[in-house]
Motif scaffolding. Structure first.
Motif, short mmCIF file in Angstrom:
data_model
loop_
_atom_site.label_atom_id
_atom_site.label_comp_id
_atom_site.label_asym_id
_atom_site.label_seq_id
_atom_site.Cartn_x
_atom_site.Cartn_y
_atom_site.Cartn_z
N MET A 235 0.84 -1.20 0.00
CA MET A 235 0.00 0.00 0.00
C MET A 235 0.87 1.25 0.00
N ASP A 236 0.31 2.35 -0.51
CA ASP A 236 1.04 3.62 -0.51
C ASP A 236 0.71 4.46 0.71
N ARG A 237 0.02 3.89 1.65
CA ARG A 237 -0.30 4.53 2.92
C ARG A 237 -0.29 3.47 4.01
N ALA A 238 -0.22 3.91 5.23
CA ALA A 238 -0.24 2.96 6.34
C ALA A 238 -1.63 2.34 6.45
N PRO A 239 -1.73 1.02 6.47
CA PRO A 239 -3.04 0.38 6.58
C PRO A 239 -3.64 0.55 7.97
N ILE A 240 -4.95 0.46 8.05
CA ILE A 240 -5.65 0.45 9.32
C ILE A 240 -6.48 -0.83 9.41
N VAL A 241 -6.31 -1.55 10.50
CA VAL A 241 -7.09 -2.75 10.77
C VAL A 241 -8.18 -2.36 11.77
N VAL A 242 -9.44 -2.43 11.35
CA VAL A 242 -10.55 -2.02 12.19
C VAL A 242 -11.19 -3.27 12.80
N SER A 243 -11.20 -3.32 14.13
CA SER A 243 -11.68 -4.50 14.85
C SER A 243 -12.83 -4.10 15.78
N PRO A 244 -14.07 -4.22 15.32
CA PRO A 244 -15.22 -3.87 16.17
C PRO A 244 -15.75 -5.10 16.91
N TYR A 245 -16.17 -4.88 18.15
CA TYR A 245 -16.75 -5.94 18.97
C TYR A 245 -17.89 -5.37 19.81
N ASP A 246 -18.86 -6.22 20.13
CA ASP A 246 -19.83 -5.83 21.14
C ASP A 246 -19.11 -5.68 22.46
N ALA A 247 -19.29 -4.54 23.11
CA ALA A 247 -18.57 -4.30 24.37
C ALA A 247 -18.91 -5.34 25.42
N GLU A 248 -20.16 -5.85 25.40
CA GLU A 248 -20.59 -6.80 26.42
C GLU A 248 -19.87 -8.14 26.32
N LEU A 249 -19.16 -8.38 25.21
CA LEU A 249 -18.30 -9.56 25.15
C LEU A 249 -17.24 -9.51 26.24
#
Length: 545
Positions: free
Chosen positions: A341-355
């Motif tokens: 990539m020509d930019r820094a990648p972002i890994v988005v990790s969403p979770y239900d907080a109640e987990l």
């Protein structure tokens, strides 16, 4: 500059449940358990990190129904009574397990956890946890994002754009009321997106929202960097971030992910079911229904019904190992992505907080280990919020996300199938009538205005995505059906009374006291955006057929 970034997103939401007529309603325990087992433990983690001056940035949604419940005086006092009962049970458990080396140290652990909960909830934050999260946002460690007013599933509200506007506008209004600023990001309920909703977000000042993976992967044109950089919706410029499947599965999957480890605490063994009723009766439901108490003394052990006693030291060691494994996997993932990539990648990790804490007891400890390891044990990536990433990279590839959601099959199926499809003709019906009322009464005062505001409140409550979700999963189906029927029925009665000019003041007082969220709600939120030259057609009969 690191090679890439990790955005941890915790989605905190519960349906609005408030029953002054029955303090012991089973559904009230959803809030009580979440406070004790998730929200306070997460706050403890965040506070320790701040005390130790560990740098971190987490994104978190606190939905309007949850915030309304956390700031409601009656619910606050009700929760304190619940907590006092648990503290009394903790005292009794210290006595009961004395001399039993398998369980006494666990009774001591629960005793201390409940004492910490009381101190943080009641003494430190005066029963208002929203203020605690607000402080973390002001300190720069949390970015709290907004959500729809009652967590309505927006793609199925699409025939009535006014409903989408009302849900998002009221949600953002409540956000400002409690956090003193306007949000930059938005959590779409159930990650449900319909093309065009981003234009409403733009009008409301939203800069980005979160989608499930396929919402980005099947965007048009195909995004060059898949889910590892945001895309910009062509007609609005609002950015969409996509969920990373690999990192998500490692955490949320009970079968393949960390929470299923044999050394972690077993969720489904609780003394509320194990001990004689004569002993446990005062701490479960007064009707005799056995319920979870939170005192769980066994570990997962294996897939059979045989369970061994829980060993906190073993579980803590596993949490540290799993945090290290998660970090290592993100390092390798980001190194590979950065090389393409020509930019820094972002890994988005969403979770239900109640987990974290409720379903996975060790989840907050795992999060604590992870944040510390990311800060000090590697140099490949750092934690970031989507807003911070957009400051680094303000320009994204224009691409139109597709209609999508998370949940089974990812395209509405959880919220529209045989168990719950009956509700939508009623929701569309009352929405159409509410739009008509907003147009019919552009100005109002006194009891008429109160009735119109309450009518809008009942529509919003009926639209909550929680009710079709519960019907689909088959957990508390009768309650979910009752709530939909209740709010639809209340609206229709208000509708009839408003149009006839015969408003029942006593009954209106009752509704305002029970369905009391959003005290500053203005029914005119359903009058926008009205773009047709002709007003909506009046619907006079108060029926749903």
């Amino acid at each position: 500059m690191r090679q890439g970034y990790l955005a941890l997103v915790l989605h905190a939401h519960l349906p609005f449940v408030r029953h002054p007529e029955d303090e012991h309603a089973l559904e009230a325990r959803w809030l009580y358990e979440a406070i004790t087992e998730t929200y306070v433990p997460l706050l403890k983690v965040f506070q320790r990190l701040r005390q130790d001056q560990v740098p971190f940035a987490i994104t978190m949604s606190l939905t309007p129904p949850l915030v309304a419940m956390l700031t409601d005086p009656w619910l606050q006092q009700s929760y304190l009574r619940h907590l006092e009962a648990l503290r009394e049970l903790a005292d009794k458990e210290l006595v009961r397990t004395r001399g039993d080396s398998r369980f006494h140290h666990l009774a001591q652990m629960y005793y201390q956890l409940l004492e910490d909960t009381y101190r943080i909830y009641h003494e430190t934050y005066s029963d208002n946890l929203v203020e605690a999260f607000r402080e973390l946002q002001e300190a720069g460690n949390l970015e709290i994002i907004a959500s729809a007013a009652t967590h309505a599933y927006l793609p199925l509200a699409y025939p009535h754009r006014e409903a989408v506007w009302a849900q998002l506008a009221e949600g953002i209004k409540q956000y400002y009321r409690h956090f003193g600023r306007y949000p930059r990001g938005l959590w779409l309920p159930e990650c449900g997106y319909h093309p065009g909703d981003d234009q409403i977000m733009k009008q409301l000042g939203i800069k980005y929202f979160i989608l499930d993976a396929h919402g980005i992967l099947y965007a048009t044109p195909r995004p060059r960097y898949a889910n590892y950089a945001p895309i910009a919706c062509p007609n609005s410029g609002v950015h969409a971030f996509g969920r990373d499947l690999e990192s998500s599965k490692q955490v949320w999957s009970a079968q393949e992910g960390y929470p299923g480890d044999p050394d972690y605490r077993e969720f489904y063994r609780d003394i509320g079911y194990d001990l004689p009723y004569e002993y446990i009766g005062p701490y479960v439901h007064p009707s005799g229904i056995r319920t979870d108490t939170g005192f769980k003394y066994y570990r997962i052990t294996g897939r059979s019904n045989h369970k061994e006693p829980y060993e906190p030291a073993w579980a803590d060691s596993k949490a540290a190992i799993h945090a290290g494994n998660f970090m290592f996997n993100r390092e390798k993932q980001i190194e590979w992505l950065a090389s393409h990539m020509d930019r820094a990648p972002i890994v988005v990790s969403p979770y239900d907080a109640e987990l974290f804490g409720h379903w996975w007891f060790e989840g907050p400890r795992w999060l604590d280990y992870l944040i510390r390891k990311v800060a000090y044990d590697q140099k490949v990536f750092s934690l970031i919020t989507p807003s911070q990433y957009l400051e680094l990279y303000p320009h994204s590839q224009p691409s139109q996300p597709c209609m999508s959601s998370w949940g089974y099959n990812g395209y509405n199926e959880v919220w529209l199938e045989g168990s719950n499809d009956w509700i939508y003709r009623h929701l569309h019906n009352i929405t159409k009538r509410m739009v008509y009322l907003a147009w019919r009464f552009p100005q109002s005062s006194g009891i008429l205005r109160r009735a119109l505001n309450q009518a809008a409140r009942e529509v919003l409550l009926a639209q909550a995505s929680d009710w079709p979700f519960i019907m689909k999963t088959g957990t508390m189906v009768q309650y979910a059906r009752r709530r939909v029927i209740l709010h639809v029925g209340r609206f229709l009665q208000l509708y009839q009374q408003i149009l006839s000019g015969q408003i029942d003041a006593g009954w209106l007082d009752y509704l305002e006291a029970h369905d009391n969220l959003f005290p500053e709600l203005d029914y005119q939120v359903f009058a926008h955006p009205w773009t047709e030259e002709q007003p909506p057609v009046p619907v006079m009969a108060a029926t749903t057929s």
